[in-house]
Design a protein around this motif. Structure first.
Motif, PDB file in Angstrom:
ATOM      1  N   LEU A 138       7.316  10.086   6.319  1.00 13.27           N
ATOM      2  CA  LEU A 138       7.672  11.059   5.664  1.00 13.27           C
ATOM      3  C   LEU A 138       7.936  12.512   6.588  1.00 13.27           C
ATOM      4  O   LEU A 138       8.376  13.385   5.872  1.00 13.27           O
ATOM      5  N   LEU A 142       1.964   6.687   6.087  1.00 10.63           N
ATOM      6  CA  LEU A 142       3.013   7.476   5.242  1.00 10.63           C
ATOM      7  C   LEU A 142       3.511   8.827   5.624  1.00 10.63           C
ATOM      8  O   LEU A 142       4.557   9.289   5.661  1.00 10.63           O
ATOM      9  N   SER A 143       2.568   9.343   6.181  1.00  9.09           N
ATOM     10  CA  SER A 143       2.632  10.935   6.738  1.00  9.09           C
ATOM     11  C   SER A 143       3.785  10.652   7.957  1.00  9.09           C
ATOM     12  O   SER A 143       4.654  11.533   8.045  1.00  9.09           O
ATOM     13  N   ALA A 199      -3.050   3.793   5.837  1.00  9.91           N
ATOM     14  CA  ALA A 199      -1.943   3.757   5.049  1.00  9.91           C
ATOM     15  C   ALA A 199      -1.509   5.226   5.012  1.00  9.91           C
ATOM     16  O   ALA A 199      -0.372   5.626   5.042  1.00  9.91           O
ATOM     17  N   ARG A 200      -2.292   6.041   4.634  1.00  6.47           N
ATOM     18  CA  ARG A 200      -2.189   7.645   4.607  1.00  6.47           C
ATOM     19  C   ARG A 200      -1.387   8.084   5.763  1.00  6.47           C
ATOM     20  O   ARG A 200      -0.267   8.947   5.780  1.00  6.47           O
ATOM     21  N   LEU A 250      12.283   4.649   1.423  1.00  5.21           N
ATOM     22  CA  LEU A 250      11.378   4.492   2.370  1.00  5.21           C
ATOM     23  C   LEU A 250      11.708   2.908   2.926  1.00  5.21           C
ATOM     24  O   LEU A 250      11.620   2.136   2.170  1.00  5.21           O
ATOM     25  N   TYR A 275      -0.920   2.689  -3.820  1.00  4.44           N
ATOM     26  CA  TYR A 275      -1.900   3.314  -3.209  1.00  4.44           C
ATOM     27  C   TYR A 275      -2.900   3.700  -4.046  1.00  4.44           C
ATOM     28  O   TYR A 275      -4.314   3.477  -3.651  1.00  4.44           O
ATOM     29  N   TYR A 314       9.425   6.593  -3.040  1.00  8.51           N
ATOM     30  CA  TYR A 314       8.159   6.972  -2.605  1.00  8.51           C
ATOM     31  C   TYR A 314       7.002   6.892  -3.999  1.00  8.51           C
ATOM     32  O   TYR A 314       5.962   6.478  -3.583  1.00  8.51           O
ATOM     33  N   VAL A 323       5.417   3.310  -3.951  1.00  9.82           N
ATOM     34  CA  VAL A 323       4.229   3.222  -2.912  1.00  9.82           C
ATOM     35  C   VAL A 323       2.962   4.185  -3.295  1.00  9.82           C
ATOM     36  O   VAL A 323       1.948   3.792  -2.996  1.00  9.82           O
ATOM     37  N   ILE A 346       4.140  -0.828   6.974  1.00 10.31           N
ATOM     38  CA  ILE A 346       3.017  -0.092   7.251  1.00 10.31           C
ATOM     39  C   ILE A 346       1.934  -0.648   6.954  1.00 10.31           C
ATOM     40  O   ILE A 346       1.777  -1.684   6.277  1.00 10.31           O
TER      41      ILE A 346
END
Length: 344
Positions: A327, A323-324, A319-320, A307, A287, A280, A283, A311
């Protein structure tokens, strides 16, 4: 070993000129003289020539003052000057013509020397240009040979502002970029210096190509170089390797470059991020570098959590959210500046 210089080399040095004319950089040049006493004669000659070039304006001003005072003194001592005779006028005209021709010749010599000095100085100190992209943006750069570069996020590309015929093509990259290099080498002909295109990367890496497409991700402390077509040679600290299409080279500090599948691979053209058992924290670093924002979790998060998958990475919000989902945590982000202010 100090490269032998002559007086022109010193005259072309901007720091040396500032020292000579304005007494700047004195500490440096005094230390330089102590280290290289054999250069004293050349340095003295260069300083004298620079000062000579700088004095004509001052001499001209002083000469005008002397001439003005002479005219005033004549009026004081003898009253108003009498009307000159025809012979005196003819003599004055000849004297004026002689002075005019002499002055014109001097100006011509000074202009020619100035042009030479400018061209020599430009050759000795070539001009560079730097292209930059900001967080959350991309910038397209067209180079003098028509090669194109797409800068992504906070990145910079430096190169000469003008490329001469027969000159090796060369750029310096900091950050992330996608290259499409124009192929100018004629098949079957010997490869010349100007056929090569060199990219200098972080971690003292060097990419050499003739014409191809590849991308560079500077995910410090790593640099990923992915080849899409053609072939490229990579050198780092005396080690070298070649890539075939589809391969990725990894550069690390104090290690040999290696070919391996990167944990994080960014496809700038399709705006996708490929994660291959990626931790993570890598990444999160990408970001931050691309969007200028720091990811924050509402609860403690294992930064080594792995991961996988693709994405979207076209903008920070996409992207956020992706990732949410991966995760299973509602991630938030904050501008880097705002976070640093909070920590003060």
């Amino acid at each position: 070993m100090q490269k032998k210089k002559n007086s022109i080399d010193y005259m072309a040095d901007s720091s040396f000129k500032e020292w000579t004319l304005y007494h700047k950089n004195s500490a440096y040049w005094q230390a330089y003289l102590q280290q290289f006493p054999e250069e004293a004669a050349n340095i003295k000659q260069a300083r004298e020539e620079i000062l000579t070039l700088a004095t004509p304006v001052q001499q001209s001003s002083s000469l005008r003052k002397v001439q003005n005072w002479a005219a005033i003194k004549q009026v004081i001592d003898y009253g108003s000057p009498s009307k000159p005779s025809a012979a005196e006028l003819q003599h004055s005209w000849r004297f004026f013509s002689y002075k005019t021709v002499t002055l014109a010749a001097a100006l011509l010599v000074l202009t020619a020397f100035s042009v030479y000095f400018f061209l020599y100085n430009r050759a000795a100190n070539p001009e560079y240009i730097t292209y930059q992209s900001e967080y959350g943006t991309t910038k397209w750069v067209v180079l003098p040979d028509s090669s194109t570069v797409q800068l992504v996020g906070k990145s910079a590309l430096k190169t000469l502002s003008h490329w001469k015929n027969g000159q090796q093509r060369e750029v310096w990259l900091s950050g992330n970029a996608d290259f499409k290099v124009k192929h100018i080498h004629e098949n079957g002909a010997p490869i010349q210096a100007y056929d090569r295109f060199i990219v200098h990367t972080p971690l003292q890496g060097e990419i050499e190509v003739l014409g191809t497409e590849f991308r560079v991700n500077s995910l410090l402390p790593l640099v990923n170089i992915h080849l899409r077509s053609g072939s490229i040679a990579i050198r780092q600290l005396g080690h070298a390797l070649k890539l075939r299409p589809g391969q990725t080279a990894i550069l690390e500090a104090n290690k040999k470059p290696s070919i391996q599948d990167p944990a994080v691979a960014m496809d700038w053209q399709n705006k996708e991020l490929q994660l291959n058992n990626a931790p993570y924290y890598q990444v999160a670093l990408l970001y931050k570098d691309v969007f200028g924002r720091r990811l924050v979790a509402p609860q403690q998060l294992d930064t080594l959590q792995r991961l996988d998958g693709f994405i979207p990475f076209g903008n920070a919000e996409q992207a956020r959210k992706a990732l949410s989902t991966l995760l299973n945590i509602p991630m938030k982000d904050y501008p880097i500046v705002a976070v640093s202010n909070e920590n003060k």
